[in-house]
Structures are given as C-alpha cells and as structure tokens.
Design a protein around this motif. Structure first.
Motif: not given
Length: 102
Positions: A23-34
C-alpha cells in the motif's frame, strides 16, 4: 490524457507488514510528478454478475499523454515499487488508454 490502470491479485500468504509495504508503494506511485490524478483501492461491494471482483487492489493514474506515461515508467519511484513489491502478487493486468478524438 493517458490513463494507466493496473489490477493486482496479491498472494494470500502476505503478512500484514508486506501488505502495508504494498500500500505504501501504491501511495508512492500516485505521487510521481507526471501523475495528474491517482487512485488505488480494493474491490467495491457491488454485486452484479458482470463485475470482476477477484482482484486485490486496483491502481488508476491519469497522466499528460504518452510522454507523461513514459516518465512514470522510468522514474526511480516506479522501479523501487517493482523491486520492493514485485514478489507480492500472483498476477497483475494492465489496461492503458488514451483520449480518443470524437
């Protein structure tokens, strides 16, 4: 707009800590700048025969075109997610779509 949708079937044997890491990994993906819009979640409690509910988690990200998607795929955040969580699922399916001209 480019929409990248991923459905994950997690291994049933995952520990609570491994699920938290995922889940933390999914959160990190939606924080990618694009990423212009990001969402992840579990199957909804809808119950109709045409709805696929066998997956564990869905990820949906909207990006600015193919260039935004290309950046999303090559950044360290995405690579780290695959390295840290890649053993957590039995299966995943990706659907990519791009805005259609009317």
């Amino acid at each position: 707009m480019f929409v990248h949708t991923v459905y994950f079937w997690l291994k049933p044997s995952l520990t609570v800590e491994q699920r938290r890491t995922f889940v933390d990994g999914l959160k990190s993906l939606i924080s990618i700048k694009t990423v212009r819009f990001g969402h992840f979640g579990k199957p909804a409690d809808t119950d109709r025969p045409i709805i696929e509910r066998g997956y564990s988690y869905a990820l949906v990200v909207a990006l600015d075109g193919a260039a935004g998607h290309e950046h999303y795929q090559i950044v360290d955040t995405h690579d780290r997610f695959r390295q840290q969580c890649g053993t957590f699922w039995d299966k995943f399916v990706i659907y990519d779509s791009i805005s259609a001209d009317p």
